[in-house]
Design an enzyme around this catalytic site. Sequence first.
Site, PDB file in Angstrom:
ATOM      1  N   ASP A  38     -15.897  -6.309  -3.317  1.00  0.00           N
ATOM      2  CA  ASP A  38     -14.723  -6.324  -4.409  1.00  0.00           C
ATOM      3  C   ASP A  38     -15.412  -4.970  -5.286  1.00  0.00           C
ATOM      4  O   ASP A  38     -16.545  -4.858  -5.718  1.00  0.00           O
ATOM      5  CB  ASP A  38     -14.787  -7.602  -5.112  1.00  0.00           C
ATOM      6  CG  ASP A  38     -13.528  -7.505  -5.924  1.00  0.00           C
ATOM      7  OD1 ASP A  38     -12.669  -8.275  -5.515  1.00  0.00           O
ATOM      8  OD2 ASP A  38     -13.259  -6.959  -7.156  1.00  0.00           O
ATOM      9  N   ASP A  75     -15.794   0.926  -2.919  1.00  0.00           N
ATOM     10  CA  ASP A  75     -14.189   1.357  -3.227  1.00  0.00           C
ATOM     11  C   ASP A  75     -13.920   1.297  -1.663  1.00  0.00           C
ATOM     12  O   ASP A  75     -14.020   2.569  -1.036  1.00  0.00           O
ATOM     13  CB  ASP A  75     -13.791   2.643  -3.830  1.00  0.00           C
ATOM     14  CG  ASP A  75     -12.423   2.792  -3.899  1.00  0.00           C
ATOM     15  OD1 ASP A  75     -11.749   1.961  -3.392  1.00  0.00           O
ATOM     16  OD2 ASP A  75     -12.077   3.790  -4.295  1.00  0.00           O
ATOM     17  N   ASN A 102      -8.027  -7.206   2.433  1.00  0.00           N
ATOM     18  CA  ASN A 102      -6.935  -7.703   1.347  1.00  0.00           C
ATOM     19  C   ASN A 102      -7.019  -6.927   0.080  1.00  0.00           C
ATOM     20  O   ASN A 102      -6.123  -7.212  -0.723  1.00  0.00           O
ATOM     21  CB  ASN A 102      -7.765  -9.022   1.045  1.00  0.00           C
ATOM     22  CG  ASN A 102      -6.970 -10.036   0.087  1.00  0.00           C
ATOM     23  OD1 ASN A 102      -5.968 -10.432   0.164  1.00  0.00           O
ATOM     24  ND2 ASN A 102      -7.932  -9.953  -1.356  1.00  0.00           N
ATOM     25  N   TYR A 174       4.335  -0.122  -3.261  1.00  0.00           N
ATOM     26  CA  TYR A 174       3.776  -1.409  -2.726  1.00  0.00           C
ATOM     27  C   TYR A 174       4.403  -1.555  -1.361  1.00  0.00           C
ATOM     28  O   TYR A 174       3.707  -1.815  -0.421  1.00  0.00           O
ATOM     29  CB  TYR A 174       3.759  -2.215  -3.834  1.00  0.00           C
ATOM     30  CG  TYR A 174       3.178  -3.714  -3.417  1.00  0.00           C
ATOM     31  CD1 TYR A 174       1.760  -3.682  -3.392  1.00  0.00           C
ATOM     32  CD2 TYR A 174       4.071  -4.822  -3.006  1.00  0.00           C
ATOM     33  CE1 TYR A 174       1.134  -4.975  -3.130  1.00  0.00           C
ATOM     34  CE2 TYR A 174       3.433  -5.954  -2.656  1.00  0.00           C
ATOM     35  CZ  TYR A 174       1.970  -6.052  -2.549  1.00  0.00           C
ATOM     36  OH  TYR A 174       1.434  -7.211  -2.217  1.00  0.00           O
ATOM     37  N   LYS A 178       2.660  -1.686   2.366  1.00  0.00           N
ATOM     38  CA  LYS A 178       2.884  -2.819   2.962  1.00  0.00           C
ATOM     39  C   LYS A 178       3.529  -2.808   4.379  1.00  0.00           C
ATOM     40  O   LYS A 178       2.950  -3.399   5.463  1.00  0.00           O
ATOM     41  CB  LYS A 178       3.417  -4.118   2.248  1.00  0.00           C
ATOM     42  CG  LYS A 178       2.476  -4.468   0.976  1.00  0.00           C
ATOM     43  CD  LYS A 178       1.003  -4.782   1.524  1.00  0.00           C
ATOM     44  CE  LYS A 178       0.149  -5.266   0.354  1.00  0.00           C
ATOM     45  NZ  LYS A 178      -1.267  -5.547   0.748  1.00  0.00           N
ATOM     46  N   THR A 208      -1.797 -15.150  -8.439  1.00  0.00           N
ATOM     47  CA  THR A 208      -3.003 -14.462  -8.588  1.00  0.00           C
ATOM     48  C   THR A 208      -2.806 -13.575  -9.596  1.00  0.00           C
ATOM     49  O   THR A 208      -1.625 -13.360 -10.307  1.00  0.00           O
ATOM     50  CB  THR A 208      -3.401 -13.543  -7.136  1.00  0.00           C
ATOM     51  OG1 THR A 208      -2.553 -12.456  -7.164  1.00  0.00           O
ATOM     52  CG2 THR A 208      -3.574 -14.350  -5.929  1.00  0.00           C
TER      53      THR A 208
END
Length: 319
Positions: A38, A75, A102, A174, A178, A208
């Site tokens: 992360d 990263d 993810n 986005y 995806k 989230t």
Amino acid sequence: MAQPLEGLTAIVTGAGRGIGRAEALELARLGARVVVNDFGQPGRAGTGAASAAPAQEVVEAIRAAGGRAVAHTGDVADHQQAGALVQLAIDTYGQLDILVNNAGILRDRMVFSMTEDEWDSVIRVHLKGHFNTTHFAAAHWRARSKEAGGPVFGRIVNTSSEAFLAGSAGQPNYAAAKGGIVGLTTSTALALAKYGVTANAICPRARTRMTEDVFAGFPAPQGGAVAKDGRPDPLAPEHVAPLVGYLASPAAAGVNGQLLVVHGGMVAIAERPRIAAKFDTAKEIFSYEELDGLLTPYFAERPAHETFAAAEVLGLKHD
């Protein structure tokens, strides 16, 4: 009794919070040694100072439960740092077996208002980030397969989104990223099958920080996936993690190149697009007039705002 992922090493990117955190914890619960990646930026747009705290907190939670884990704060959209992530798993635990991609950010805007940077940054983190880690993991598995003289064990679970399936008008960057991830997944599935590696993608729906606006009208029960009063939260990330654990396991050897939607105790397997209609020219080549005579009546009989997006399949509706 042996755990299904015992002796296997997994990487989970974007695992400091939300879905990635739930996935890392679940893989560890199933016996995997987990590299928790992360970058640690506080803003969902990929802004703010990076911090090691989110990844390290998940590592500590895994260790407190008796598991094995190590943190990586690089990263994944940086090619070299993604390579270092895969190498960390190999150096620490001997090899890599499972890759769960993810990590992602949001920079929502209508297409007529979106800046070049808003487009590039989202494509970079989601699509390039998935490619970077996949590239190094695939090279590792290919080399191991050649050394072993046959297939090895490898699993990739990528994260797509219903934004790709349903269009998502305010998220052209986005949705495009995806959709690209699905293409990357199916290509990877075909390329790596002979080495014993599977690649699948999921479209998770969960509450989230990335989706706090989307689900603002659906307050969460207190207590996680199942609250103390017994009311389940269908949007808890914990509903997503078990499917990832399954896809990462030996039991899923026959699942490859698939797209699965998951949330709230539901898993749906998406079909590949099918031909809805087919027209052949009566001559050697289509003319404008012939196409007008064939296609205009066909589309006139369909709903006025119907698109290729699969909103109706998932019970979603466009405004």
